[in-house]
Design an enzyme around this catalytic site. Structure first.
Site, PDB file in Angstrom:
ATOM      1  N   ASP A 115      -0.685   6.739 -11.666  1.00 52.60           N
ATOM      2  CA  ASP A 115       0.035   6.554 -10.397  1.00 52.60           C
ATOM      3  C   ASP A 115       0.429   7.889  -9.769  1.00 52.60           C
ATOM      4  OD1 ASP A 115      -0.092   3.945 -11.198  1.00 52.60           O
ATOM      5  OD2 ASP A 115       2.065   3.539 -11.045  1.00 52.60           O
ATOM      6  N   ASP A 116       0.738   7.820  -8.498  1.00 58.90           N
ATOM      7  CA  ASP A 116       1.426   8.867  -7.716  1.00 58.90           C
ATOM      8  C   ASP A 116       0.545  10.049  -7.278  1.00 58.90           C
ATOM      9  OD1 ASP A 116       3.558   7.255  -8.147  1.00 58.90           O
ATOM     10  OD2 ASP A 116       4.757   8.694  -9.284  1.00 58.90           O
TER      11      ASP A 116
ATOM     12  N   HIS B 280      -1.044   2.602  -4.041  1.00 57.53           N
ATOM     13  CA  HIS B 280       0.321   2.634  -4.577  1.00 57.53           C
ATOM     14  C   HIS B 280       1.299   2.575  -3.405  1.00 57.53           C
ATOM     15  CE1 HIS B 280       3.243   3.049  -7.631  1.00 57.53           C
ATOM     16  NE2 HIS B 280       3.494   4.335  -7.520  1.00 57.53           N
TER      17      HIS B 280
ATOM     18  N   HIS C 248       5.763   6.375  -0.759  1.00 55.24           N
ATOM     19  CA  HIS C 248       6.483   6.227  -2.032  1.00 55.24           C
ATOM     20  C   HIS C 248       7.988   6.351  -1.833  1.00 55.24           C
ATOM     21  CE1 HIS C 248       7.200   6.225  -6.341  1.00 55.24           C
ATOM     22  NE2 HIS C 248       5.918   5.964  -6.521  1.00 55.24           N
TER      23      HIS C 248
ATOM     24  N   HIS D 247       0.965   8.857 -15.198  1.00 55.63           N
ATOM     25  CA  HIS D 247       1.093   9.552 -13.906  1.00 55.63           C
ATOM     26  C   HIS D 247       0.292  10.837 -13.937  1.00 55.63           C
ATOM     27  CE1 HIS D 247       4.538   6.818 -14.028  1.00 55.63           C
ATOM     28  NE2 HIS D 247       4.474   6.814 -12.700  1.00 55.63           N
TER      29      HIS D 247
END
Ligand SMILES: [Zn+2]
Length: 471
Positions: free
Chosen positions: A273-274, A322, A326, A431
């Protein structure tokens, strides 16, 4: 002659008798002198008993006597009161009645303050204050009436006794304020193909005309049989001709009829993720070295690594969505805000890969509780909404710990390999923006391969991995 004299005497006697009779000389009576049978006084003033003279006698001689007064005047209350005066002498009783009327002749006070240079066509004055008090009725503000008469406005108030006070002002008829038109629900709506579009409604309020919802015109239709973006126009005009137009966008989504696959034993889904970030290129090198395919749930706000989106896709990984920003405080405030952010990252990914991704991971996962701060129940709404619109979201079954305190690649390796299930789904949350995570990946892959595991990217057909929703 004697007869003549007698006649004169008789005549004079009769005359005297007549005069004395006329003067009540033989019939004594009670006299009320200077007596008014009616008087009127203003409410709240002081009532003074009338000083009268009562005597007993006749018209030649009358002697003052005492008398009684009965009855009361309530000067606090409008009405007619009767006072009875009674005198008695030698068995003769005399009664007189007097009516005293308590009246309100005082007009109410009326205070009006306002800007009469901006008076609505219907006479409504904006930013006007007025009040009225009456000496007898008290607050009469509710009874104030106003009427527009040409270029004059007249305020009028009447008390319960009919006393009227008016105030007049010169006016200029002008309405510079547009109506307010508020759409119910979001201004962008997201619905699935072949579902029914139901207009959520609207409210229109005008400074002059009040609620004018009935005058709203709606233009545009939504073809729910065809995926696409539709626009609905709402317009409303007040009596002065001020118009307000607002628009709603309705996006119709094709729903993918996917069938979740069965759980294949010994499969590991590495998810990152991210990113993409500083360490993503190195991660891609490692994955390439072992020909391992993974899933990247990407963000959109950092443009320095955009080319890695292209590379991730080109090398056979799944590029999942995602979040563009964010930013929890932004995306979890409403369905509209979330969808706007989601479509933005989808658009960006499409721009770099040519692929319209429909695989999602919610920031914080679907079980996050942080979203409660921004909107109660939002995760339940979003989880069903994205599925309805043909997206598919994935949570995880194994936490590598790299989002928390674990910064040691050995610990990450242990967390992941220690949690692997031979007969279950292994979706690993990692991540790729963390250096220590990327440093742990090679050992994890080696462990997996050495122990007979297969690495796979998530697809629309992958087994469902959903956590329990907590908001
Ligand atoms: Zn995240």
């Amino acid at each position: 002659m004697k007869n003549k004299a007698l006649i004169v005497v008789i005549f004079l006697s009769v005359a005297l008798l007549g005069i004395l009779t006329y003067l009540n000389y033989f019939n004594k009576k009670i006299y009320f002198q200077k007596f008014d049978e009616y008087s009127k006084i203003e409410v709240f003033s002081k009532y003074e008993e009338e000083k009268i003279k009562v005597c007993y006698g006749n018209k030649l001689k009358c002697t003052p006597i005492d008398y009684n007064v009965k009855g009361k005047v309530n000067t606090q209350k409008i009405g007619v009161y009767t006072i009875t005066y009674e005198a008695e002498k030698n068995g003769i009783v005399s009664i007189r009645k007097k009516r005293v009327e308590v009246v309100d002749k005082t007009a109410p006070e009326l205070i009006v303050e306002g800007d009469f240079n901006n008076v609505c066509p219907n006479g409504k004055v904006n930013n006007v204050t007025y009040n009225s008090t009456d000496n007898y009725d008290g607050n009469l503000t509710d009874k104030i009436e106003y009427k527009l008469n040409g270029d004059r406005i007249i305020y009028k108030v009447t008390d319960s006794s009919g006393n009227i006070t008016t105030k007049e002002y010169d006016v200029t008829i002008k309405d510079e304020e547009k109506p307010t038109l508020i759409l119910n629900d979001d201004s962008t709506l997201y619905i699935a193909l072949n579902t029914k579009y139901v207009e959520p409604g609207y409210v229109a309020i005008d400074n002059c005309d009040g609620n004018i919802t009935e005058k709203v015109k709606v233009d545009g239709t939504v073809n729910t049989q065809k995926a696409g973006t539709y626009e609905i126009k709402y317009s409303v005009e007040d009596d002065f001709g001020n118009e307000t137009i607002v628009k709603r966008t309705v996006k119709v989504f094709a729903k993918n009829n996917y069938t979740p696959g069965v759980v294949s034993n010994k499969t590991i889904y590495l998810t990152f993720d991210d990113g993409p970030g500083k360490y993503t290129a190195r991660l891609l090198d490692i994955l390439k070295k072992y020909d391992v395919k993974a899933t990247f749930f990407v963000t959109g706000y950092d443009n320095r690594y955009n080319d890695l989106l292209t590379r991730e896709y080109a090398e056979g990984h799944t590029v999942g969505l995602h979040s563009y920003s964010h930013n929890y405080g932004l995306i979890y405030t409403s369905t509209e805000a979330y969808m706007e952010d989601l479509l933005r990252i989808q658009e960006k990914v499409k721009g770099y890969t040519g692929y319209e991704s429909k695989i999602i991971r919610f920031p914080g996962g679907s079980s996050n509780t942080i979203s409660r701060r921004y909107r109660m129940g939002i995760m339940s709404t979003l989880a069903s909404k994205v599925e309805e619109l043909g997206f598919r979201y994935f949570d995880w079954t194994i936490m590598s710990g790299d989002a928390g305190n674990t910064k040691d690649p050995n610990k990450i390796y242990q967390n992941v390999t220690g949690s692997l299930k031979e007969n279950g789904i292994n979706v690993v949350l990692m991540h790729d923006i963390k250096e220590y995570t990327v440093n742990s990946v090679e050992r994890i892959i080696e462990y997996g391969l050495a122990n007979g595991y297969t690495f796979a990217p998530l697809t629309m057909e992958s087994p469902v991995v959903h956590q329990r929703i907590n908001n």
